[in-house]
Design a protein around this motif. Structure first.
Motif, PDB file in Angstrom:
ATOM      1  N   LEU A 172       0.829  -1.197   0.000  1.00  0.00           N
ATOM      2  CA  LEU A 172       0.000   0.000   0.000  1.00  0.00           C
ATOM      3  C   LEU A 172       0.866   1.251   0.000  1.00  0.00           C
ATOM      4  O   LEU A 172       1.945   1.285   0.624  1.00  0.00           O
ATOM      5  CB  LEU A 172      -0.907   0.044   1.233  1.00  0.00           C
ATOM      6  N   ASP A 173       0.368   2.273  -0.691  1.00  0.00           N
ATOM      7  CA  ASP A 173       0.873   3.627  -0.536  1.00  0.00           C
ATOM      8  C   ASP A 173      -0.154   4.393   0.273  1.00  0.00           C
ATOM      9  O   ASP A 173      -1.342   4.406  -0.079  1.00  0.00           O
ATOM     10  CB  ASP A 173       1.072   4.292  -1.895  1.00  0.00           C
ATOM     11  N   LEU A 174       0.305   5.044   1.377  1.00  0.00           N
ATOM     12  CA  LEU A 174      -0.608   5.690   2.320  1.00  0.00           C
ATOM     13  C   LEU A 174      -0.485   7.198   2.221  1.00  0.00           C
ATOM     14  O   LEU A 174       0.560   7.732   1.859  1.00  0.00           O
ATOM     15  CB  LEU A 174      -0.291   5.239   3.746  1.00  0.00           C
ATOM     16  N   ALA A 175      -1.556   7.875   2.611  1.00  0.00           N
ATOM     17  CA  ALA A 175      -1.570   9.338   2.641  1.00  0.00           C
ATOM     18  C   ALA A 175      -2.549   9.791   3.702  1.00  0.00           C
ATOM     19  O   ALA A 175      -3.500   9.085   4.041  1.00  0.00           O
ATOM     20  CB  ALA A 175      -1.952   9.894   1.285  1.00  0.00           C
ATOM     21  N   ASP A 176      -2.263  10.989   4.243  1.00  0.00           N
ATOM     22  CA  ASP A 176      -3.152  11.610   5.236  1.00  0.00           C
ATOM     23  C   ASP A 176      -3.479  10.644   6.370  1.00  0.00           C
ATOM     24  O   ASP A 176      -4.641  10.453   6.749  1.00  0.00           O
ATOM     25  CB  ASP A 176      -4.439  12.096   4.566  1.00  0.00           C
ATOM     26  N   VAL A 177      -2.432  10.062   6.940  1.00  0.00           N
ATOM     27  CA  VAL A 177      -2.618   9.111   8.036  1.00  0.00           C
ATOM     28  C   VAL A 177      -2.831   9.890   9.322  1.00  0.00           C
ATOM     29  O   VAL A 177      -2.072  10.800   9.659  1.00  0.00           O
ATOM     30  CB  VAL A 177      -1.409   8.173   8.158  1.00  0.00           C
ATOM     31  N   LEU A 178      -3.874   9.505  10.051  1.00  0.00           N
ATOM     32  CA  LEU A 178      -4.196  10.164  11.318  1.00  0.00           C
ATOM     33  C   LEU A 178      -4.452   9.107  12.381  1.00  0.00           C
ATOM     34  O   LEU A 178      -5.217   8.171  12.172  1.00  0.00           O
ATOM     35  CB  LEU A 178      -5.443  11.043  11.150  1.00  0.00           C
ATOM     36  N   PHE A 179      -3.757   9.276  13.554  1.00  0.00           N
ATOM     37  CA  PHE A 179      -4.064   8.462  14.728  1.00  0.00           C
ATOM     38  C   PHE A 179      -4.562   9.413  15.797  1.00  0.00           C
ATOM     39  O   PHE A 179      -3.872  10.344  16.200  1.00  0.00           O
ATOM     40  CB  PHE A 179      -2.814   7.726  15.229  1.00  0.00           C
ATOM     41  N   ASP A 180      -5.765   9.144  16.291  1.00  0.00           N
ATOM     42  CA  ASP A 180      -6.355  10.047  17.286  1.00  0.00           C
ATOM     43  C   ASP A 180      -7.182   9.275  18.301  1.00  0.00           C
ATOM     44  O   ASP A 180      -8.359   9.543  18.495  1.00  0.00           O
ATOM     45  CB  ASP A 180      -7.213  11.099  16.586  1.00  0.00           C
ATOM     46  N   PRO A 181      -6.537   8.322  18.997  1.00  0.00           N
ATOM     47  CA  PRO A 181      -7.261   7.652  20.090  1.00  0.00           C
ATOM     48  C   PRO A 181      -7.104   8.471  21.368  1.00  0.00           C
ATOM     49  O   PRO A 181      -6.002   8.527  21.941  1.00  0.00           O
ATOM     50  CB  PRO A 181      -6.559   6.307  20.196  1.00  0.00           C
ATOM     51  N   PRO A 182      -8.098   9.158  21.857  1.00  0.00           N
ATOM     52  CA  PRO A 182      -7.931  10.069  22.998  1.00  0.00           C
ATOM     53  C   PRO A 182      -7.462   9.372  24.261  1.00  0.00           C
ATOM     54  O   PRO A 182      -6.787   9.984  25.091  1.00  0.00           O
ATOM     55  CB  PRO A 182      -9.332  10.684  23.162  1.00  0.00           C
ATOM     56  N   GLU A 183      -7.843   8.095  24.425  1.00  0.00           N
ATOM     57  CA  GLU A 183      -7.414   7.402  25.638  1.00  0.00           C
ATOM     58  C   GLU A 183      -5.996   6.852  25.502  1.00  0.00           C
ATOM     59  O   GLU A 183      -5.416   6.352  26.469  1.00  0.00           O
ATOM     60  CB  GLU A 183      -8.381   6.257  25.970  1.00  0.00           C
ATOM     61  N   THR A 184      -5.395   6.976  24.306  1.00  0.00           N
ATOM     62  CA  THR A 184      -4.060   6.425  24.075  1.00  0.00           C
ATOM     63  C   THR A 184      -3.029   7.505  23.841  1.00  0.00           C
ATOM     64  O   THR A 184      -1.933   7.463  24.406  1.00  0.00           O
ATOM     65  CB  THR A 184      -4.085   5.471  22.865  1.00  0.00           C
ATOM     66  N   LEU A 185      -3.357   8.506  23.011  1.00  0.00           N
ATOM     67  CA  LEU A 185      -2.407   9.566  22.695  1.00  0.00           C
ATOM     68  C   LEU A 185      -2.905  10.893  23.245  1.00  0.00           C
ATOM     69  O   LEU A 185      -4.110  11.146  23.310  1.00  0.00           O
ATOM     70  CB  LEU A 185      -2.213   9.679  21.182  1.00  0.00           C
ATOM     71  N   ALA A 186      -1.932  11.728  23.629  1.00  0.00           N
ATOM     72  CA  ALA A 186      -2.303  13.031  24.181  1.00  0.00           C
ATOM     73  C   ALA A 186      -2.852  13.955  23.120  1.00  0.00           C
ATOM     74  O   ALA A 186      -3.674  14.826  23.417  1.00  0.00           O
ATOM     75  CB  ALA A 186      -1.082  13.659  24.862  1.00  0.00           C
ATOM     76  N   GLU A 187      -2.411  13.789  21.875  1.00  0.00           N
ATOM     77  CA  GLU A 187      -2.896  14.600  20.773  1.00  0.00           C
ATOM     78  C   GLU A 187      -2.781  13.790  19.491  1.00  0.00           C
ATOM     79  O   GLU A 187      -2.043  12.803  19.434  1.00  0.00           O
ATOM     80  CB  GLU A 187      -2.091  15.893  20.675  1.00  0.00           C
ATOM     81  N   PRO A 188      -3.532  14.156  18.461  1.00  0.00           N
ATOM     82  CA  PRO A 188      -3.514  13.359  17.229  1.00  0.00           C
ATOM     83  C   PRO A 188      -2.108  13.304  16.622  1.00  0.00           C
ATOM     84  O   PRO A 188      -1.348  14.256  16.684  1.00  0.00           O
ATOM     85  CB  PRO A 188      -4.487  14.097  16.313  1.00  0.00           C
ATOM     86  N   ALA A 189      -1.827  12.149  16.013  1.00  0.00           N
ATOM     87  CA  ALA A 189      -0.575  11.967  15.288  1.00  0.00           C
ATOM     88  C   ALA A 189      -0.901  11.945  13.800  1.00  0.00           C
ATOM     89  O   ALA A 189      -1.754  11.169  13.349  1.00  0.00           O
ATOM     90  CB  ALA A 189       0.095  10.670  15.711  1.00  0.00           C
ATOM     91  N   ARG A 190      -0.217  12.790  13.054  1.00  0.00           N
ATOM     92  CA  ARG A 190      -0.516  12.925  11.628  1.00  0.00           C
ATOM     93  C   ARG A 190       0.742  12.647  10.808  1.00  0.00           C
ATOM     94  O   ARG A 190       1.844  13.050  11.164  1.00  0.00           O
ATOM     95  CB  ARG A 190      -1.023  14.335  11.323  1.00  0.00           C
ATOM     96  N   PHE A 191       0.501  11.961   9.674  1.00  0.00           N
ATOM     97  CA  PHE A 191       1.575  11.665   8.736  1.00  0.00           C
ATOM     98  C   PHE A 191       1.047  11.915   7.331  1.00  0.00           C
ATOM     99  O   PHE A 191      -0.021  11.415   6.955  1.00  0.00           O
ATOM    100  CB  PHE A 191       2.039  10.216   8.872  1.00  0.00           C
ATOM    101  N   ALA A 192       1.783  12.663   6.549  1.00  0.00           N
ATOM    102  CA  ALA A 192       1.309  13.017   5.211  1.00  0.00           C
ATOM    103  C   ALA A 192       1.404  11.839   4.261  1.00  0.00           C
ATOM    104  O   ALA A 192       0.547  11.671   3.377  1.00  0.00           O
ATOM    105  CB  ALA A 192       2.111  14.200   4.681  1.00  0.00           C
ATOM    106  N   THR A 193       2.433  11.033   4.389  1.00  0.00           N
ATOM    107  CA  THR A 193       2.641   9.928   3.460  1.00  0.00           C
ATOM    108  C   THR A 193       3.030   8.676   4.226  1.00  0.00           C
ATOM    109  O   THR A 193       3.348   8.720   5.421  1.00  0.00           O
ATOM    110  CB  THR A 193       3.763  10.265   2.463  1.00  0.00           C
ATOM    111  N   GLY A 194       2.988   7.567   3.488  1.00  0.00           N
ATOM    112  CA  GLY A 194       3.393   6.322   4.096  1.00  0.00           C
ATOM    113  C   GLY A 194       3.337   5.185   3.107  1.00  0.00           C
ATOM    114  O   GLY A 194       2.904   5.337   1.954  1.00  0.00           O
ATOM    115  N   SER A 195       3.755   4.046   3.549  1.00  0.00           N
ATOM    116  CA  SER A 195       3.683   2.837   2.733  1.00  0.00           C
ATOM    117  C   SER A 195       3.653   1.647   3.660  1.00  0.00           C
ATOM    118  O   SER A 195       4.106   1.725   4.817  1.00  0.00           O
ATOM    119  CB  SER A 195       4.878   2.746   1.780  1.00  0.00           C
ATOM    120  N   ALA A 196       3.094   0.541   3.145  1.00  0.00           N
ATOM    121  CA  ALA A 196       2.999  -0.658   3.961  1.00  0.00           C
ATOM    122  C   ALA A 196       3.272  -1.871   3.084  1.00  0.00           C
ATOM    123  O   ALA A 196       2.826  -1.946   1.935  1.00  0.00           O
ATOM    124  CB  ALA A 196       1.622  -0.769   4.608  1.00  0.00           C
ATOM    125  N   ASP A 197       3.994  -2.812   3.689  1.00  0.00           N
ATOM    126  CA  ASP A 197       4.273  -4.099   3.043  1.00  0.00           C
ATOM    127  C   ASP A 197       3.883  -5.160   4.049  1.00  0.00           C
ATOM    128  O   ASP A 197       4.585  -5.374   5.045  1.00  0.00           O
ATOM    129  CB  ASP A 197       5.756  -4.178   2.679  1.00  0.00           C
TER     130      ASP A 197
END
Length: 893
Positions: A172-197
């Motif tokens: 996969l080629d990833l874009a606009d990745v957002l992690f925002d679990p309020p009970e896990t992270l203090a603030e959202p984590a954002r990544f513009a690009t990514g890839s997965a194998d």
């Protein structure tokens, strides 16, 4: 299973058409619909199929349609618009379309807690020949995460009957990745690009991550490992790496539930900087909590150790979290003291042994190097307050401090200062202080330093002014303590005495010994109190004014106590060595020079035991000496021998007693003398109870000569026990020192001496039958116009070398010894009656002997000697008397 539907068949110009619509039970029993439209071309070369799905259970459909196999774990309603093309044989050649998943969850086969999601949509193309699905513009969103993906899934382990894969290889080629679990992270984590194998095993469900890369704006995050659904729950083994990330970004990715106190401490105290070579690892068994490891380097960071201390700027180093233990080490970093100087903290560390403990205890090890004043400024901040507790300022010294401090505290917000434990140790280099000991410059190449909540200590060798020392300065820091203390050893030499103004005259000390010193520094304006003790070994002492010295090989005891003010005061000085004991106090002038020494008792050489006062004179002259009371014994020394050696000061005597020889003592001796060029001056005294004498002293090569005069020679002779029958007369006595202690060559002259009732003389006169003289002796007494003598005075007694007594009626010569210790005598001579006539031939004889006379000898106790007279000796003319005279005895006999 269809609840109902409609089938329409139609002939069209291009072929045949079939439309089928069904009503189904969808996800969770909700109504669903399927609409199919198939077109068979007129030439029969293939079939084209269009399908519209609404509310169909995605996992159910995926179990039947290989193209949707990647949705096998998705329990969610599915909406889809699909187009498929079949070969004439009925083989599927292609399938494209767009799918949309509603709210649902991922419930993989094999176990594991389902993972909810809000929805997903995107385009897909299934290539049966390539056994792959191409995903295009796929968007996934949940209430905790979102991303867009393009890529493909390759089918592996395909079932030959159903065509369903057992394994998916996903790229996969990833874009606009957002992690925002309020009970896990203090603030959202954002990544513009990514890839997965990925490698996905469908049953049981397992995701193997060859590499998941997330980036955008900085070094990417790289994740590898696997996640598996097991009967007991989720199992995971994940490794996260990145080459560089900002500190705040790492904290944004740090799960709140993991080591929250360590995370909170880092969030509060690591304020900026770049983290490098970050490596995180998560390990979780299905039925146990997750375990996380973390390591990273950092550079350009700002780290605050304690809220009360300045931050560490420019920090670089490494940190790691292994199991429950967190450790951070600095390769470089600096802390700016309140005065503006920087302290290098390279080598410092932070260790939290167990991050799982509430209020986890932490240990901070600070390695420091910087200006002494800057280090002291930091150590005087809370919670240390070292210098404030010791009553000192931070400007104690110049130089450099190198060492380490250990701080132990709990990882809680607003940590109370009483919960902070600390200790520090190190080395001070190039030390120079003008304030540690007021009025003195302290300098040392290296000193050791140690501090704790109980005490602050600086120790080592150095110089205080020009005085060498090896001491420890200790400042108690406990509640209610005040001031500080210096104790240790010093080098006793002339430089030390000059520096501390001990009060001994210049030239008194030579060599170098050791002493133990204690200095109490009370703080404030009070002068420091000091005490010095030494055994005087390897220290040579010489006090010419006392005629006393100590070789360097000898030992003794020196005690000095006083205050180091301006000037220094010496409240007590005690000096004991062989032949000397002195105790008293010393007063210094405003400029620190010697002013006065008052010795309550001075015992020196066995010849003096008296209180003595030494007073300085102008121009560096030898001090004036005043002796008030006490005793001087001349039998133990030459009179003035050494007292004037190299001296030059005035000496005032007010003695209680002066011992000239055994049995010969003067009382109430008063004298005004000077030792300049030798001992000289005038004196007065009493002999016995009330016989006054006076005299003078004059210097000679061997010591000091004395001239003694008295207007009552008879009383003087009676007082010293030499002649109890003596009356009247004037005495003039001269003593000239000879080599050796207490030895004098003496001459005496007495005029108009009257003897009355002298038993010894009476016995002589009786022996020679001079009746008239005997009656005169027992009556008015016999008058001798002149009595002279030459004698040797020694501590043991008197040797009369030549003596005579001349009167009108009698002449007597005498020679011999008088033992002062035993009061015994051995004398011989000639008695010449009617001396006025008999002296006609005296020119041929000794003085006091006439032409004719009787020889005699007296021996035994002086109070009653045995007398022997030779009556026939009158027949021997005086000129031949020396032929038969026996040699005089000696004291040693």
């Amino acid at each position: 299973q269809a609840a109902g539907g409609q089938l329409v068949l139609a002939q069209e110009p291009g072929g045949r058409r079939l439309d089928l619509s069904l009503e189904l039970a969808g996800q969770g029993g909700a109504p669903a619909a399927v609409s199919l439209s198939a077109v068979v071309p007129a030439d029969g070369q293939g079939v084209s199929l269009t399908a519209r799905l609404g509310g169909v259970a995605a996992n159910d459909l995926a179990a039947e349609v290989p193209a949707l196999a990647f949705l096998i774990a998705a329990e969610a309603p599915l909406e889809a618009e699909l187009e498929a093309g079949f070969a004439r044989s009925g083989r599927l050649e292609r399938l494209t379309g767009r799918i949309r998943l509603g709210e649902g969850r991922i419930a993989p086969a094999g176990g594991g807690q389902p993972v909810p999601f809000a929805g997903a949509e995107g385009n897909l193309a299934y290539l049966p020949g390539a056994r792959s699905v191409v995903l295009d513009g796929f968007a996934v969103h949940t209430d905790r995460a979102a991303f867009r993906a393009d890529g493909q899934a390759l089918f592996r382990a395909v079932d030959p009957l159903s065509g369903l894969p057992g394994v998916l290889l996903v790229q996969l080629d990833l874009a606009d990745v957002l992690f925002d679990p309020p009970e896990t992270l203090a603030e959202p984590a954002r990544f513009a690009t990514g890839s997965a194998d990925l490698r996905v095993t469908l049953d049981p469900f397992r995701v193997e991550i060859g590499e998941l890369v997330l980036g955008g704006g900085g070094a990417p995050l790289r994740l590898a490992g696997e996640v598996a659904a097991e009967p007991g729950g989720w199992a995971a083994a994940l490794d996260l790496r990145t080459r560089a990330i900002a500190a705040d970004q790492l904290l944004a990715l740090w799960p709140l539930a993991f080591a929250p106190r360590t995370r909170a401490w880092l969030a509060a105290n690591v304020q900026s900087g770049l983290l490098t070579e970050v490596a995180a690892a998560l390990r979780k068994e299905a039925d146990s909590p997750a375990r996380v490891g973390l390591s990273y380097g950092f550079e350009g960071a700002s780290v605050r150790v304690l809220p009360t201390l300045p931050p560490i700027d420019g920090a670089a180093g490494r940190a790691s979290l292994t199991g429950e233990r967190f450790a951070l080490e600095l390769d470089s970093g600096r802390m700016t003291a309140p005065g503006g100087a920087e302290v290098d903290l390279a080598g410092s560390r932070l260790v939290v042994p167990d991050v799982s403990i509430p209020g986890a205890p932490a240990e901070i090890g600070l390695a420091y190097a910087g200006p002494i004043a800057a280090v002291l400024e930091l150590l005087d901040l809370p919670p240390f307050r070292f210098l404030a507790k010791a009553g000192r300022g931070t400007d104690l010294s110049e130089g450099t401090a190198v060492g380490a401090a250990t701080i132990r505290l709990p990882l809680v917000e607003d940590v109370p200062l009483e919960a902070v434990a600390f200790e520090a140790a190190g080395e001070l280099r190039g030390v120079r202080s003008e304030v540690l000991v007021p009025g003195r410059v302290l300098a040392a190449p290296r000193l050791n330093f140690a501090a704790s909540p109980e005490a602050l200590t600086i120790a080592g060798p150095g110089l205080l002014g020009r005085a060498a020392f090896d001491v420890a300065w200790t400042a108690p820091l406990g509640p209610g303590t005040r001031g500080s203390r210096i104790e240790g050893s010093v080098t006793l030499d002339p430089a030390f005495l000059d520096e501390f103004r001990i009060g001994l005259p210049r030239g008194t000390v030579s060599g170098a010994g050791r002493g133990q010193i204690e200095i109490d520094l009370p703080g404030g304006e009070a002068a420091p109190a000091f005490r010095l003790i030494s055994d005087l070994n390897r220290l040579a002492l010489d006090i010419p004014a006392l005629g006393w010295s100590k070789p360097a090989a000898g030992t003794g005891r020196l005690e000095v106590a006083g205050r180091l003010g301006s000037p220094t005061t010496v409240d007590r000085i005690l000096l004991r060595a062989r032949g000397l004991e002195a105790e008293g106090q010393v007063t210094l002038a405003a400029d620190g020079s010697f002013r006065e020494a008052r010795l309550s008792r001075l015992r020196a050489g066995g010849w003096i035991d008296a209180p003595v006062r030494l007073t300085a004179r102008r121009g560096g002259q030898a001090p004036a000496v005043r002796i008030e009371g006490g005793t001087i014994d001349l039998t133990a020394t030459r009179l003035g021998g050494g007292a004037g050696r190299g001296g030059g000061g005035p000496i005032t005597l007010a003695l209680d007693r002066l011992i000239v020889a055994d049995g010969i003592q003067f009382r109430r001796v008063a004298a005004e003398l000077t030792s300049e060029g030798g001992l000289s001056g005038r004196f007065t005294a009493l002999v016995g109870n009330d016989v006054p004498v006076s005299g003078t002293l004059a210097p000679t090569r061997e010591g000091t000569a004395a001239r003694l005069q008295s207007e009552n020679a008879g009383a003087l002779l009676r007082a010293v026990g030499l002649l109890d029958s003596a009356r009247q007369g004037r005495l003039d006595l001269t003593l000239i020192p000879l080599p050796g202690e207490g030895r004098y060559d003496g001459r005496v002259r007495i005029t108009d001496l009257r003897l009355r009732g002298a038993p010894v003389l009476a016995e002589l006169l009786s022996a020679v039958s001079v009746v008239g003289l005997l009656e005169q002796l027992n009556g008015q007494g016999i008058v001798f116009g002149e009595v002279t003598g030459e004698f040797l005075l020694e501590p043991a007694g008197i040797t009369l070398k030549r003596g005579s007594a001349i009167g009108a009626s009698l002449g007597v010569s005498m020679a011999g010894i008088y033992d002062l210790r035993t009061k015994r005598l051995d004398m011989q001579g000639v008695i010449s009656p009617i001396y006025m006539l008999n002296s006609i031939g005296a020119v041929l004889t000794r003085r006091g002997e006439g032409l004719f006379g009787f020889t005699y000898r007296m021996t035994g106790p002086a109070a009653g000697p045995r007398t022997q007279v030779n009556p026939l000796s009158i027949l021997t003319p005086g000129m031949f008397r020396e032929i038969f005279r026996a040699p005089p005895p000696r004291l040693t006999q």
